[in-house]
Design an enzyme around this catalytic site. Structure first.
Site, PDB file in Angstrom:
ATOM      1  N   SER A   1     -11.233  -0.873   3.462  1.00  4.72           N
ATOM      2  CA  SER A   1     -10.648  -0.980   4.503  1.00  4.72           C
ATOM      3  C   SER A   1     -10.157  -0.090   4.937  1.00  4.72           C
ATOM      4  CB  SER A   1      -9.745  -2.009   3.599  1.00  4.72           C
ATOM      5  OG  SER A   1     -10.050  -3.161   3.514  1.00  4.72           O
TER       6      SER A   1
ATOM      7  N   ARG B   1       0.585  -1.219  -0.084  1.00  2.00           N
ATOM      8  CA  ARG B   1       0.045  -0.170  -0.420  1.00  2.00           C
ATOM      9  C   ARG B   1       1.155   1.414  -0.149  1.00  2.00           C
ATOM     10  NH1 ARG B   1      -2.236  -3.754  -1.184  1.00  2.00           N
ATOM     11  NH2 ARG B   1      -4.135  -4.737   0.004  1.00  2.00           N
TER      12      ARG B   1
ATOM     13  N   GLU C   1      -5.410   3.666   6.136  1.00  2.00           N
ATOM     14  CA  GLU C   1      -5.393   3.312   4.600  1.00  2.00           C
ATOM     15  C   GLU C   1      -5.850   4.971   4.305  1.00  2.00           C
ATOM     16  OE1 GLU C   1      -6.316   0.797   2.062  1.00  2.00           O
ATOM     17  OE2 GLU C   1      -6.024  -1.312   3.508  1.00  2.00           O
TER      18      GLU C   1
END
Length: 340
Positions: free
Chosen positions: A240, A166, A336
């Site tokens: 998420s 990520r 995130e």
């Protein structure tokens, strides 16, 4: 030619959390020349910038006192091939899922495991999006980006993008500086299905797909994600919310000794990735709320706007979840989404 700048622009419909926020200035970017024009305008060049794609990986905690550049470019083209791959280029403003479906329908597999991930093509490399045993970098070839510092077009290959979990160079040296224009993917001619993720393999088996094609895998991923994740059109969310934390093998073993049911995945470098959703669930957060901000009933990794939540409400909930996970497991969860 004057740019069509709009002031005090409402952003609620442009972020999947459905947060009420406004931009001091807003520009819908339909071609790359508009970025160069914005750079040449002294007033615009002096403003803070926020590049907006699908709005699925950010959380507005306040109004944005700057210029929002909303990437709305379009176009998908096959731009070449070699012995191993077909090269497909997509404009930054293309919807990611529609792009995946387009490649699969054209008989160009490789991205099917990344079906139904919200957002735009241009945002995908920033996050190195991933799901069901695959990551964007697996099929990435190159991209072009506009550099606001120099006014030049950058061309970056896979190594230059410095992809991680990520993560990419666009979160570091090129953050707030480069705007991705288009992305080229190398889709394999000798394709093999990626069924490493157990839940995906089980879904395909339940469908009787013993030799699945790319379309079968895409359909299965869509079904799994639809069961587990809320539709932002129905309830505000950014998918998420927390990254799966990566810890050392020693830390993982110590946690497993205390919590034998903990979900973990060994990594090639010897580290261990923990399932953030499991950690949050064990702390009793699934289905709970703080005011209008809540943790989704079907997936503890997803924070939701139950109606009228502000970005600060979501951030407060996230901090409470982080604190409980840290207290019980000694692991810090990292969000995130980008907080604005």
């Amino acid at each position: 030619m004057a740019l069509p700048i709009q002031t005090g622009y409402p952003l609620r419909q442009l972020n999947t959390f459905g947060i009420d926020a406004r931009a001091a200035a807003y520009l819908q970017v339909t071609n790359e020349n508009m970025l160069a024009e914005a750079r040449r305008d002294p007033a615009l060049a002096a403003m803070p910038r926020l590049v907006l794609g699908g709005g699925s990986n950010l959380l507005f905690t306040r109004d944005f006192d700057g210029l929002v550049l909303h990437m709305a470019t379009s176009g998908i083209d096959i731009v070449g091939e070699d012995e191993a791959s077909v090269f497909v280029r997509a404009a930054a403003g293309e919807n990611w899922h529609r792009f995946v479906l387009h490649t699969v329908a054209r008989g160009l597999p490789g991205l099917e495991n990344l079906s139904l991930i919200p957002g735009s093509v241009g945002a995908a490399p920033i996050q190195n999006i991933g799901a069901y045993g695959a990551e964007l970098k697996d099929c990435f070839h190159a991209l072009r980006a506009f550099d606001f510092d120099s006014g030049k077009i950058l061309e970056l290959g896979r190594a230059a993008c410095r992809f991680g979990y990520r993560d990419s160079i666009f979160k570091h040296e090129l953050a707030r500086r480069a705007v991705i224009l288009d992305v080229t993917f190398a889709l394999p001619k000798q394709w093999q299905p990626n069924l490493r993720y157990a839940e995906l393999a089980q879904e395909l088996a339940a469908r009787g797909k013993t030799a699945p094609g790319a379309a079968d895998i895409s359909d299965a991923v869509v079904a799994i994600r639809s069961r587990k994740l809320p539709d932002p059109a129905s309830i505000g969310n950014a998918g998420s919310f927390f990254k799966n934390p990566v810890v050392s093998r020693e830390t993982c073993d110590a946690l497993l000794a205390r919590f034998p049911g903990m979900v973990s995945y060994a990594q090639p470098d010897g580290s261990c990735k923990l399932a953030a959703g499991w950690l949050i669930d064990q702390c009793g957060w699934k289905g709970r709320s703080i005011g209008p901000a809540g943790v989704y009933e079907k997936q503890a990794l997803v924070l939701v706007n139950r109606g009228g939540a502000s970005g600060r409400d979501i951030a407060e909930l996230a901090r409470a979840v982080q604190a409980d996970v840290m207290q019980r497991f000694g692991v810090m969860l990292e969000p995130e989404p980008v907080f604005v």
